[in-house]
Design an enzyme around this catalytic site. Sequence first.
Site, PDB file in Angstrom:
ATOM      1  N   SER A 130       0.791  -1.235   0.000  1.00 11.96           N
ATOM      2  CA  SER A 130       0.000   0.000   0.000  1.00 11.96           C
ATOM      3  C   SER A 130       0.823   1.285   0.000  1.00 11.96           C
ATOM      4  CB  SER A 130      -0.963   0.003   1.186  1.00 11.96           C
ATOM      5  OG  SER A 130      -1.986  -0.944   0.969  1.00 11.96           O
ATOM      6  N   MET A 131       2.145   1.202   0.003  1.00 13.37           N
ATOM      7  CA  MET A 131       2.913   2.416  -0.258  1.00 13.37           C
ATOM      8  C   MET A 131       2.587   2.950  -1.651  1.00 13.37           C
ATOM      9  SD  MET A 131       6.623   1.947   1.572  1.00 13.37           S
ATOM     10  CE  MET A 131       7.334   1.021   0.210  1.00 13.37           C
TER      11      MET A 131
END
Length: 397
Positions: free
Chosen positions: A121-122
């Site tokens: 999810s970066m």
Amino acid sequence: MQSYRNSDPRPPIMQGSPPRLVPPKLDWDRPPWNRWAFQHIREFLPTIEVWRGSGHRHRLERAEVDLDDLPVADSNGAPTTLAGLLDETYADGFLVLKDGRIAYERYFNGMDERTLHLSQSMAKSVTGAVCGILVGRGLIDPGKLVTDHLPELGETGWAGATVQHVLDMTTGVRFSEEYTDRYSDIGQVDVATGWKPIPPGSDHFAWPSHLFELILRLKDRVRPHGEAFEYRSIETDVLAFIMERVSGKRLAQLVSEELWQKLGADESACFTVDSAGYALADGGFNATLRDYGRFGQLILDNGGGVIPADWIEATRSGKHWPNFSPSLPDGSYRNQFWIEDPHSRSLMCRGVFGQLIHMSWEHRMVVMKLSSYPDFVNSAYSVATQKAVHAIAAALA
């Protein structure tokens, strides 16, 4: 099957020809398979290049400090060293930039400086940063309705939501982010994006064939838009479809032209893509440790003339919500970034299985950690890592 740390003997996953141990398609992101898979996404999932361009490489000067023996606490609060904590928390790569120079860099588990590692999810923060560029150019107005850009969503839960609601994950759309439930909404994302096959025993016709089809099926709301923060990965994908619609370009091209070429990346990055060619904005981005560092440094440099400085400032000013996060009790969320607390206003990019970019204006420091935890979320590991970041800041002050 056992999960293996860097100091443990590891199984020969995908070694030999033909390899004897091949990750199962349904469980490639689970231990021990993720220790190999997060560094080899292009070998088993369809991807699209995020071209670095033919221009300059942003040289990272070195001013190294040996932090291996820095005293920190482990996940149980017991004394250990930074090297010990990195081993305990399944690190694949760890990088500290101080004043834009490499202060500390370590690789583990077969990773090296050219390895592309899955961001999880970066990727949301990468997408949010490029959205900020489009906002600054006047292509997107965060105050406008989602349906102004994607009228197809008028019959979905996003009807009446603004782009800012999507950016901040405060829409009221019903979406289950239960990672361990293969039949949850996020489990359907795995299937729609081609990350996972349809679970055994399921009706094939009940599953979406690509991600936009899944978005169109999300009809329900659980609360009015803007009433509360709730972390839901699908919001980032709606944002990316808006970005594609207003620009006429696919996400990988946008990230390449607007961000990756301009930050002077060492290597081209890549996104995983679904059957309709959509690049997975919520978690499918892959890049090298140093290039994640360059991205973090660009944010710390208030956009570096690439991302509008007022967008970075607005991103650091998120509203605090009650009961926000077990690992970030004083945190908040804004524009697809996490804010550590209202005092430091440090920004964070975070991903499941232990991905982190931490940006501290107070200490002029960026810390990157790429990992392959045996669990989707481990709050004890995350808290210990955050405390180690602060110990590093004190040591380098």
